[in-house]
Write an enzyme that holds these catalytic residues in place. Structure first.
Site, short mmCIF file in Angstrom:
data_model
loop_
_atom_site.label_atom_id
_atom_site.label_comp_id
_atom_site.label_asym_id
_atom_site.label_seq_id
_atom_site.Cartn_x
_atom_site.Cartn_y
_atom_site.Cartn_z
N ILE A 174 39.62 25.39 37.03
CA ILE A 174 40.17 26.68 36.56
C ILE A 174 41.61 26.91 36.98
O ILE A 174 42.29 27.78 36.44
CB ILE A 174 39.29 27.87 37.00
CG1 ILE A 174 39.34 28.07 38.52
CG2 ILE A 174 37.86 27.70 36.54
CD1 ILE A 174 38.67 29.36 38.98
N ASP A 191 35.39 21.79 38.74
CA ASP A 191 35.87 23.14 38.44
C ASP A 191 37.40 23.08 38.36
O ASP A 191 38.08 22.94 39.38
CB ASP A 191 35.42 24.10 39.55
CG ASP A 191 35.75 25.56 39.25
OD1 ASP A 191 36.74 25.80 38.54
OD2 ASP A 191 35.03 26.45 39.73
N TYR A 232 35.65 27.43 48.16
CA TYR A 232 35.71 28.84 47.76
C TYR A 232 34.47 29.59 48.27
O TYR A 232 33.34 29.20 47.95
CB TYR A 232 35.80 28.90 46.24
CG TYR A 232 35.53 30.23 45.60
CD1 TYR A 232 36.25 31.37 45.98
CD2 TYR A 232 34.58 30.37 44.58
CE1 TYR A 232 36.00 32.59 45.38
CE2 TYR A 232 34.34 31.58 43.97
CZ TYR A 232 35.05 32.70 44.38
OH TYR A 232 34.81 33.91 43.78
N LYS A 266 42.83 32.36 35.80
CA LYS A 266 43.92 31.98 36.69
C LYS A 266 45.18 31.56 35.93
O LYS A 266 46.28 32.02 36.21
CB LYS A 266 43.47 30.86 37.63
CG LYS A 266 42.15 31.11 38.32
CD LYS A 266 42.13 32.40 39.14
CE LYS A 266 40.78 32.61 39.79
NZ LYS A 266 40.73 33.86 40.58
#
Length: 469
Positions: A232, A230, A145, A272
């Site tokens: 999410i 992570d 990202y 999300k």
């Protein structure tokens, strides 16, 4: 004497990345069906707008929660007053149960180990402050990202060393890639404090396999470092293989009574899975009491409002709703993902096979005029300015191979996505036509040159014969 700090005047925020520049171009000329039909369609934003109707329906059916009431009585004043950094117990309990539900209730989470933050951005940065000093490094698999260059480094002073993954194995993490990244950090005189992964991956849209998770846990065990997972996008998995949380593997491999147990940390958010990035709900989950304590103190710089916590504690505690929402949202993501993949395939473009997320990792290598990142940027500019689509180039995600792009599909209507596919197909067809015309022109020129050369050779030969006579 300088009047501003180095932080204010430096250019290390990452804002000049093509990832952010694409957003800026979109904002100058945003697509609108009526207002601006020739504008740029935003495909660079990983937002989930597919299930807003489910959320709005719940709000309409639960006016007390939306109106900040409990049993019909207003609790506005209670929520308006100062709240503890630890967050509302009802919300933290609801949040941890929701996290378990998304993971098929294969693992349970303790609300006392959860730290609330203003979004996942804040959660990741807070973890960097807790785990690393300025100049320390975290290893990240590529592509990753683009915002991590800002979130992990800008204010903390931490460094990122890439773990280079390639398309040869679907960008999977390998032991050799991990070791090479670790050695590279050492060559740069950086102290490696951990590995950070996104699972499911942004931008790949793939889940980490059990083998990869076991490999990562073995690696951090041997090196004596941390792992930040992570997660999410954990609720966006719409195809098999299913999502496996690192917490699940920790328990399966009996790491609970080892040092590794305290060196694995999870980042989560409702941005999300519930499509609520504007609500700024993020969280850190850690088995290390010192990390939880330090992160809780730091959370005072980015608290989640009491009103937001109250509203969402009511929503997440409604198990009938959450069960329906998770299932329906995944069905909608699967359908929309299929639309994008089919539309791109119809234009002669393939995607990496994926099973999660709000985006696809798109292979446009065959559209490059040459195999380098300058050609990738040229193609990206054409797609943004000429085609009118803002997608994210692979170079902004630190991909090692030019020609890959991230395209988002859940932040627009079906009609807008279909229009985007028509635009990209027309572009590919026009590019192919131009290539054929150029090739034909070049062949014609080559043919003429050959004819001219033949005539010159004939004249030279004739003149030589004349001189011989």
């Amino acid at each position: 004497m300088k009047l501003l700090s180095e932080k204010a005047t430096c250019n290390s925020h990452g804002q000049d990345s093509s990832y952010f520049l694409g957003w800026q171009e979109y904002e100058k000329n945003p697509y609108g069906e009526i207002q601006n039909p020739n504008g740029i369609i935003q495909m660079g934003l990983a937002e989930n707008q597919l299930s807003f109707d489910l959320l709005e329906s719940w709000l309409a059916q639960n006016p007390d929660a939306a109106g900040f009431k409990r049993n019909g009585e207003s609790i506005f004043r209670e929520l308006a007053l100062f709240q503890d950094y630890n967050g509302l117990p009802a919300f933290k309990n609801a949040m941890t149960k929701f996290m378990s539900e998304i993971r098929g209730n294969k693992v349970c989470f303790d609300s006392n180990k959860l730290v609330l933050t203003a979004g996942a951005t804040s959660a990741n940065e807070t973890l960097m402050f807790c785990l690393a000093d300025q100049g320390d490094a975290f290893l990240l698999p590529t592509p990753y990202y683009p915002g991590f260059d800002r979130d992990l480094k800008w204010r903390t002073g931490a460094e990122i060393v890439p773990i280079h993954c390639t398309s040869s194995n679907g960008f999977r993490i390998t032991e050799s890639a991990l070791e090479e990244a670790y050695l590279e950090a050492k060559k740069l005189n950086l102290r490696v404090k951990g590995v950070l992964v996104t699972n499911p991956s942004n931008p790949l849209g793939t889940t980490l396999s059990r083998n990869e998770l076991e490999l990562l846990l073995t690696f951090i065990d041997v090196k004596g470092i941390h792992l930040v997972s992570d997660e999410i996008y954990s609720g966006t998995v719409f195809n098999s293989p299913g999502f496996i949380s690192v917490m699940e593997v920790l328990i399966e491999k009996n790491y609970m009574k080892t040092k590794v147990w305290e060196r694995v940390h999870i980042v989560y958010s409702l941005s999300k899975d519930l499509g609520l990035p504007g609500f700024r709900i993020g969280a850190i989950y850690s088995n290390d009491d010192m990390v939880v304590s330090a992160a809780t103190k730091m959370s005072s710089f980015g608290l989640v409002s009491s009103q937001t916590q109250y509203l969402l504690s009511c929503m997440l505690s409604d198990k009938k709703f959450t069960k329906k929402y998770i299932s329906e949202n995944q069905k909608r993501l699967k359908k929309r993902h299929a639309m994008l993949v089919k539309g791109l395939k119809n234009a002669g473009i393939n995607c990496l096979e994926s099973n999660a997320g709000l985006f696809c990792w798109v292979d446009m290598r065959h559209l490059l005029c040459s195999n380098n990142f300058d050609a990738e940027m040229d193609l990206w500019k054409k797609i943004v300015y000429d085609v009118g689509l803002n997608i994210s180039p692979g170079s902004s995600c630190h991909c090692t191979e030019p020609g890959w792009f991230r395209a988002c599909f859940a932040n627009m209507s079906e009609d807008t996505l279909n229009l985007a596919m028509r635009r990209i197909k027309a572009f590919v067809e026009s590019t192919a036509t131009n290539t054929i015309n150029q090739t034909s022109h070049q062949n014609h020129q080559t043919s003429n040159k050959k004819k001219s050369f033949s005539k010159w050779v004939f004249r030279l030969s004739f003149n030589d014969r004349q001189r011989e006579r």
